[in-house]
Scaffold this active site. Structure first.
Site, PDB file in Angstrom:
ATOM      1  N   LYS A  16       0.824  -1.214   0.000  1.00  0.00           N
ATOM      2  CA  LYS A  16       0.000   0.000   0.000  1.00  0.00           C
ATOM      3  C   LYS A  16       0.859   1.266   0.000  1.00  0.00           C
ATOM      4  O   LYS A  16       0.522   2.237  -0.656  1.00  0.00           O
ATOM      5  CB  LYS A  16      -0.932   0.027   1.222  1.00  0.00           C
ATOM      6  N   ARG A  91      -9.086   1.264   9.907  1.00  0.00           N
ATOM      7  CA  ARG A  91      -8.566  -0.076  10.093  1.00  0.00           C
ATOM      8  C   ARG A  91      -9.526  -0.912  10.945  1.00  0.00           C
ATOM      9  O   ARG A  91      -9.271  -2.087  11.181  1.00  0.00           O
ATOM     10  CB  ARG A  91      -7.201   0.057  10.774  1.00  0.00           C
ATOM     11  N   ARG A 130      12.514  -7.255   4.902  1.00  0.00           N
ATOM     12  CA  ARG A 130      12.646  -5.801   4.777  1.00  0.00           C
ATOM     13  C   ARG A 130      13.660  -5.257   5.783  1.00  0.00           C
ATOM     14  O   ARG A 130      13.709  -5.687   6.928  1.00  0.00           O
ATOM     15  CB  ARG A 130      11.277  -5.159   5.008  1.00  0.00           C
ATOM     16  N   ARG A 163      12.860  -3.214  11.306  1.00  0.00           N
ATOM     17  CA  ARG A 163      11.967  -2.376  12.098  1.00  0.00           C
ATOM     18  C   ARG A 163      11.198  -3.260  13.078  1.00  0.00           C
ATOM     19  O   ARG A 163      10.831  -4.365  12.738  1.00  0.00           O
ATOM     20  CB  ARG A 163      10.985  -1.681  11.151  1.00  0.00           C
ATOM     21  N   ARG A 174       0.278  -8.895  13.594  1.00  0.00           N
ATOM     22  CA  ARG A 174      -0.397  -7.853  12.792  1.00  0.00           C
ATOM     23  C   ARG A 174      -1.395  -8.473  11.832  1.00  0.00           C
ATOM     24  O   ARG A 174      -2.473  -7.921  11.599  1.00  0.00           O
ATOM     25  CB  ARG A 174       0.639  -7.029  11.999  1.00  0.00           C
TER      26      ARG A 174
END
Ligand SMILES: [Zn+2]
Length: 224
Positions: A16, A91, A130, A163, A174
Site C-alpha cells: 500500500k 482499520r 525488509r 523495524r 499484525r
C-alpha cells in the site's frame, strides 16, 4: 472536477505504501499513511507518539480515537479539499463509521476503496526480508532490493535494521489483527458498492498499472 476520496485497504505489507506514493504523484492529492504519521510522531516524541509507541511495538492497533483525531484534523485543514488517499485508516469498523460521519459533516463521501490483496504467506516473506536504515528511512529488501553492502545503507552509509513491527512474530500478530478487525471492512465497503479488489502479489509496476486504470475509470464516472 469532483473530489477523489480514496482508501487503500489491504493487509500489512501488501504494498500500500509504494502504491500510495505513486498515486500521490499521479493525482497530486495528499497521501495520509497513518503508519508514517505515527512513526514520525514517535520519533518527535509528541503526545500522540508517546501514546502510540507501546501499541505499535507490540503489533497492536493504535486506539481508534487517536487515529480518528489525526485524520479528522487533516480533513478539516483544507489541504484535502480536492480529495485524499488514505492508507492505514480506517482499520476497524468504528474508524470507518467515524470517517463516514466526518465526511458527511463536510458534505462529502468516499469515491472508492482499493483493496490490495495478498496471502499471509506472501506477506510474511515480504516483510521479514525488509530492512530500513537507522538514519534516513531508506527501505531495502534482502531478496527484491538488497543493499550493495550487507547491513549498510547505500545512500547514507548508516546501519540497516529490522523495524520492530517487521519482526516475524510481530508480523504474524499484525496479520491476526488484520483478519479480526480490518477484514470486516471489506464486506462493509462491498455492500456500499465501493470495493475494488486488486491482486497485490504481482510486481509493484503491474499493481500500479491496475490501480491507475481503476482510478481513471472512477474519474470518468464521477465527472459524468
Ligand atoms: Zn539510509
Amino acid at each position: 472536477m469532483p473530489d477523489l476520496n480514496l482508501i487503500l485497504l489491504g493487509p500489512p505489507g501488501s504494498g500500500k505504501g509504494t502504491q500510495g506514493e505513486r498515486l500521490q504523484e499521479d493525482l497530486e492529492l495528499p497521501y495520509y499513511a497513518t503508519g508514517d504519521i505515527l512513526r514520525g510522531a514517535v520519533k518527535e516524541q509528541t503526545d500522540v507518539g508517546l501514546k502510540a509507541k507501546g501499541y505499535m511495538d507490540r503489533g497492536d492497533l493504535v486506539p481508534d480515537e487517536v487515529l480518528i483525531g489525526i485524520i479528522a484534523g487533516r480533513l478539516e485543514s483544507g489541504e484535502a479539499d480536492h480529495g485524499f488517499i488514505l492508507d492505514g485508516f480506517p482499520r476497524t469498523v468504528p474508524q470507518a463509521e467515524a470517517l463516514d460521519t466526518k465526511l458527511h459533516e463536510l458534505g462529502r463521501s468516499l469515491t472508492a476503496v482499493v483493496l490490495i490483496d495478498s496471502s499471509d504467506e506472501a506477506i510474511i516473506n515480504r516483510l521479514s526480508g525488509r530492512r530500513v536504515c537507522v538514519d534516513g528511512d531508506h527501505v531495502y529488501h534482502l531478496d527484491f532490493n538488497p543493499p550493495k553492502t550487507e547491513g549498510i545503507c547505500d545512500i547514507d552509509g548508516s546501519e540497516l535494521i529490522v523495524r520492530d513491527d517487521d519482526k516475524k512474530e510481530v508480523v504474524v500478530h499484525r496479520l491476526e489483527q488484520y483478519h479480526e478487525k480490518t477484514a470486516p471492512l471489506i464486506n462493509l465497503y462491498k455492500k456500499q458498492g465501493l470495493l475494488n479488489r486488486i491482486e497485490g502479489t504481482e510486481t509493484p509496476d503491474v499493481v500500479g498499472e491496475s490501480i491507475r486504470t481503476l482510478v481513471s475509470t472512477l474519474s470518468l464516472e464521477e465527472g459524468s
